[in-house]
Structures are given as structure tokens and as C-alpha cells.
Design an enzyme around this catalytic site. Structure first.
Site, mmCIF file in Angstrom:
data_model
loop_
_atom_site.group_PDB
_atom_site.id
_atom_site.type_symbol
_atom_site.label_atom_id
_atom_site.label_comp_id
_atom_site.label_asym_id
_atom_site.label_seq_id
_atom_site.Cartn_x
_atom_site.Cartn_y
_atom_site.Cartn_z
ATOM 1 C CG HIS A 1 -2.044 0.939 1.172
ATOM 2 N ND1 HIS A 1 -1.880 2.301 1.305
ATOM 3 C CD2 HIS A 1 -3.369 0.732 0.980
ATOM 4 C CE1 HIS A 1 -3.066 2.891 1.196
ATOM 5 N NE2 HIS A 1 -3.982 1.960 1.000
ATOM 6 N NE ARG B 1 -3.167 7.127 -1.864
ATOM 7 C CZ ARG B 1 -3.406 6.116 -2.671
ATOM 8 N NH1 ARG B 1 -3.553 6.322 -3.983
ATOM 9 N NH2 ARG B 1 -3.511 4.894 -2.195
#
Length: 584
Positions: free
Chosen positions: A240, A260
Site C-alpha cells: 500500500h 487520497r
């Protein structure tokens, strides 16, 4: 001298191993057919690893973007997985996701809503449309609460604190599991007509990981491998892009992609919004493999922050929106760093996050190579290919948890007698006894040595020399396994659990290193600095089996063809472009 604790027996039609989302959904499905079901797990039933899945769950509902469709969901998953996914598995996931979401909603999952009352959807990286349903940034926890409530309502037996040391197999048929209570050491033979394995992945065997301390050590994969199953694509591990970098004891803890998705921006120490160099069109919403590699490259080339990370910034977003959409992240940084993310950037770095490989299963029923044994969730291979789309993992748990549970129940209903083998059960007990003895080594330092090895030799970027050195280091650690000090204490039988975690981690780590050596190309999350190009000849699944002499043997298997009517949705593999994917 060690005296074996009393061994009890628990009998059911279907045994489910794992109390995460896949396991609980399998249990509900099997129970709905009239079967008696027992669920066992290492952690408390509302604290399985699924609670850490923060950002959301995917389904083509079309709430925000009416043009979305299950076919587009299929295409995005195939394309971003670099065409290593099994097309039928992807099709079933995309096709059945909306109904699965509706079930969760009916069972009380607290999804975020639009002003008109529909389930809201947000963007996640590399999705064509907004199709990620969410509950703030605690979606996994909301799902587990709803599933656990349903399990309780149905009266399904759940036994916490159980460590499974062996699957019980006789003549190629699985008839249960041998387990001990981590606190008391009490042993139970769990007998069943069919077993569903939903025991998670192996990402905790890397030093920086989004998993917690005693989960995801590869024990589910190891149990299946020993039982006679094959593993596939173990080298395909998703890092990740954003894990916490400090303090050290929680380094790797996930900073959800929802940050995000809600507009978070990435900057290096020079103040550059560097994703403009790596994916100028999608920026921070690029695929996870690209963002992780971009973050790694910025750090590796000296443009990282003081703690070895890059900076993720949401300070341009209204604080009320942060508290509504990202409440868990806000509290997480206050708690661990006394950092207010509404005014200051977070320092983040890649973290081992998800096992895209795992146990080989048949798409429809998720049956394994062993009769009577099914598997679902992160422990399996087939859905994600070389790069998992954020939000697909939770969809996988409930779609294939249901399918595996139904298939296991069907097998149980068709059985005339329940198999059991006293010799197999006795052998499982004797094997466990052998681990309980004084020694000069301790499991925790050996686990740390393995995690360092995997991080340094098989991390975001790999090369042949490092992978070979990693195998040598695993040989060294494995040599100490038989001299680990294990004895019951006031802390219970945790030492025994630790050494079994280490046993599993060494085998799954070896399988991962061997697969990474074999895949001499760069594809998705697998980056080989000595083989930076994508190789069309390696559009294959690399499978692994355990031979009778204890050696792991690899083989290549062609990925199944995409069905003709779906082919138009997914770009052919030969058109994939890997330019700009920087490696060291």
C-alpha cells in the site's frame, strides 16, 4: 515433563476457520441451508483483520455515476491486475457485488448516504467511476459489526481464541481441524463434513506491514499447502502506498486510500507534487502499484522526509469534511503522533498490505484441490492478479464467502456418513507436542529476522541477488526452528502460537521468494530492477506445491481466456504500457 491437555471434540456439518468478513459470511450462508455451523478464530469475533479495511467496498451501484456497470468493474479489475486474474472469478465478483451490498445494508451496515438516502460512493484509485461504498473510514469495522450481529441472531456457534495447528485430512478428504486454546492450551478436534478456510494472508512477514502483530503470518496458506492444496502467485504482494512511519512500534499502520479518495495530495521534501511525473492524468488516484512505486522512488532517491517517508496532505480540505469522511485517520494521527492532519501533512511510506496470491480455488464454489476443503478471502488466489484495486478485497469476502459457505453446506447434505480418522487426529496431537519443549532460541527474534529479510530482499523492488540471499537467510532461520523455547506460562500458550506462526511464515516466505525469482519481469506490484520490462510470455500464474520430500515445486499455468462477450470491455494484455514505471 509436558503432559498433553485434555482433548475435546466439537462436531458440526460445516466448520469455518476465520472470523473475518469472509468467514462470517460463509457461516451465514451455510447456516441458511439448515446446516449446523461452527466458526473458530484466533482473535475475538469482532476484532478479526477485516476491521482494519478502512476505505470502502466496491459495487457498480451507479449512485454517483449512473454510467457505471458490472462489466466496467470487471474491466477495471482485469486491466489493473495486468491480466493475471481468473476472468470467471472477476466476473462473479463484479456481477454479484450489488446484491451483496444490499444484503449488508439490510443487516444494518452503517453505509454513508447521499442526501436522498441512497448508499454513497467515492473514488478509489484506478476505478473508472465512483463505485466504492463506505462507512466513513471504518468500513471493515462496520461490516464486521453487521455480520457478527447476524451470526448472533442466527445462533451460530463462534469459538474465539483457537489456533489451528493442522487441517485433518485422510485419503485426500478434509474432515476438520486440530486446534488449541491460546490462553488455556485446551485442545479441540473440530470435526465437520466440510471446512471453509478464511484465515487471511501473509503480509505480516514483512517488517513494515498494515497487519497487526499476530495476524496474517501465512498460517492459512501453510495449512492448505500441507493438506495438499496448491498456492499461486505468492510473489504478487501489494505494498500500500501509504503507511505510517512513526513511532517505530506501529510503523506500517495503514493510512487508508480514502485519504487520497477524498482529495489528499502527495508531496516530497522539496514541495513537489511528484505524482505529476508518474501519472499526470490520475495523479494520487493512480493504481496502487504505481503510487507505491512512486513513493518508494522519491524516498530511495533522497527526496523523502526526516522519517523516511513522503508527505500526504489534506490541509486544503475543510476540517468538518475530514471529521465526517476520515474520522479514524484524524484520531489515529492525534493518538500516535499528536498530529492534526487538518493543518499538518502526514509522513507516509509503502507498507506490505495485501496477499494477492494464495490458495488455488475453483471459481464457482471456491473448492480447493482437497475434497471437503473450501477457501475464501485473502487466503485465496484468483481475483486480484498483479495489482489489487482498493475496495475489491471486501467485495471478495462477502461474494465468495457466501459461495464457499453454500458449496460446503451442499457437500455436507450429500454425505451419508461423517469421516473421521483416529490415526490422523493422534498424529496432529503428537506433532503439536513436539513443539512444547525448552530451547535456546525464541520465536520473536526469529520472526523479526524473517521480517527484516522479506523487507530488505523482497520488498517494493526486487532483484535476483537479493532474492537468492533471502532464501539463504530463510535456510538459516529455519535451522533454528527446532530449538525454540516453548513452554506454558502465566501468559498461556502464546509461545506455542508464536512458533507455529514462524513455521508458517518461513514456508510462505520461501514460496514468495521462489515465485519472485521465477517471475523475471516487472508486472503490477512485482518490480524486478534486473528485469524492468513486462514479459508477455509470463502472463501466467506461477503455482506452488509441497512435495513429499518437503520441497516446494513451482509450475506455470496459463491464465484462462476472457469470455468473448467480455473481451471488448478489457484492453488486450499486449497493449499494456509500463513506461514511466521507474525502478532502481
Amino acid at each position: 515433563m509436558f503432559e498433553r491437555p485434555q482433548v475435546r471434540t466439537n462436531v458440526a456439518n460445516v466448520l469455518v476457520i476465520g472470523t473475518g468478513a469472509a468467514g462470517l459470511r460463509a457461516a451465514i450462508a451455510a447456516h441458511s441451508t439448515g446446516c449446523e455451523v461452527t466458526v473458530i478464530g484466533k482473535r475475538a469475533r469482532k476484532d478479526a483483520h477485516s476491521v482494519l479495511a478502512a476505505g470502502g467496498i466496491n459495487a457498480a451501484l451507479g449512485t454517483r455515476d449512473p454510467d457505471d456497470s458490472w462489466q466496467q468493474h470487471f474491466a477495471d479489475t482485469m486491466r489493473e491486475g495486468y491480466f493475471l486474474s481468473d476472468p470467471r472469478v472477476v466476473e462473479l465478483m463484479a456481477l454479484e457485488a450489488p446484491e451483496a451490498i444490499a444484503e449488508l445494508d439490510e443487516w444494518g451496515c452503517e453505509f454513508a448516504r447521499t442526501p436522498d438516502g441512497r448508499i454513497d460512493q467515492r473514488y478509489f484509485g484506478a476505478h473508472t467511476y465512483r463505485r466504492t461504498c463506505y462507512a466513513g473510514d471504518f468500513t471493515g469495522r462496520a461490516m464486521i459489526k453487521a455480520l457478527a450481529r447476524k451470526v448472533t441472531e442466527l445462533g451460530i456457534e463462534v469459538v474465539d481464541g483457537q489456533y489451528v495447528s493442522s487441517l485433518l485430512v485422510d485419503g485426500g478428504t478434509c474432515f476438520g481441524a486440530y486446534a488449541f486454546d491460546v490462553e488455556t492450551g485446551a485442545r479441540t478436534v473440530f470435526l465437520a463434513d466440510a471446512v471453509v478456510l478464511a484465515a487471511g494472508g501473509h503480509t505480516r512477514i514483512w517488517r513494515r506491514s498494515s497487519s497487526r502483530r499476530d495476524e496474517n503470518n501465512g498460517d492459512g496458506m501453510y495449512l492448505a499447502l500441507r493438506a495438499g492444496c496448491r498456492l499461486a502467485d505468492m510473489e504478487l504482494v501489494q505494498f500500500h502506498p501509504t503507511g505510517m512511519v512513526m513511532p517505530e512500534q506501529i510503523a506500517g499502520t495503514l493510512v487508508t486510500e480514502a485519504v487520497r479518495g477524498e482529495g489528499g495530495r502527495l508531496f516530497n521534501s522539496m514541495g513537489e507534487r511528484f505524482m505529476e511525473r508518474y501519472d499526470p492524468e490520475r495523479l494520487e488516484l493512480s493504481a496502487r502499484d504505481r503510487v507505491a512505486l512512486a513513493n518508494y522512488t522519491e524516498i530511495h532517491e533522497g527526496r523523502g522526509g526526516p522519517n523516511g517517508g513522503v508527505f500526504l496532505d489534506v490541509s486544503h480540505i475543510d476540517k468538518d469534511s475530514i471529521l465526517e469522511k476520515l474520522p479514524r485517520m484524524y484520531r489515529q494521527f492525534i493518538e500516535y503522533q499528536m498530529l492534526n492532519i487538518s493543518s499538518s501533512p502526514m509522513e507516509v511510506a509503502p507498507t506490505a498490505h495485501y496477499s494477492m496470491g494464495g490458495v488455488v480455488v475453483e471459481p464457482e464454489s471456491h473448492s480447493t484441490d482437497v475434497e471437503g476443503l473450501y477457501a475464501a478471502g485473502e487466503v485465496t488466489a484468483g481475483l486480484h492478479g498483479a495489482n489489487r484495486l482498493g475496495g475489491n478485497s471486501l467485495t471478495e469476502t462477502i461474494v465468495f464467502g457466501r459461495r464457499a459457505g453454500e458449496a460446503a453446506a451442499k457437500l455436507s447434505r450429500e454425505r451419508d456418513v461423517q469421516l473421521r480418522s483416529r490415526s490422523v487426529i493422534e498424529a496432529a496431537g503428537e506433532e503439536l507436542d513436539l513443539f512444547i519443549e525448552p530451547g535456546d532460541e525464541f520465536a520473536r527474534p526469529l520472526q523479526r529476522a524473517l521480517r527484516n529479510t522479506m523487507w530488505e530482499r523482497c520488498g517494493v523492488v526486487r532483484k535476483e541477488e537479493g532474492l537468492g540471499n533471502g532464501l539463504d537467510e530463510i535456510d538459516r532461520i529455519e535451522g533454528a526452528l527446532g530449538d525454540v523455547d516453548v513452554r506454558p506460562s502465566s501468559e498461556g500458550y502464546v509461545d506455542l502460537a508464536h512458533v507455529l506462526d514462524l513455521r508458517a511464515a518461513l514456508v510462505t516466505g520461501r514460496a514468495t521468494l521462489l515465485g519472485a525469482l521465477e517471475r523475471r519481469e516487472t508486472r503490477g506490484a512485482h518490480n524486478r530492477s534486473d528485469h524492468p520490462a513486462l514479459d508477455q510470455a509470463l502472463e501466467v500464474n506461477i503455482r506452488c506445491e509441497l512435495k513429499t520430500d518437503g520441497e516446494l515445486k513451482l509450475s506455470h499455468e496459463q491464465v484462462p481466456e476472457v469470455r468473448d462477450d467480455l473481451r471488448q470491455w478489457a484492453r488486450p494484455a499486449e497493449e499494456l504500457d509500463v513506461t514511466g514505471r521507474l525502478v532502481e
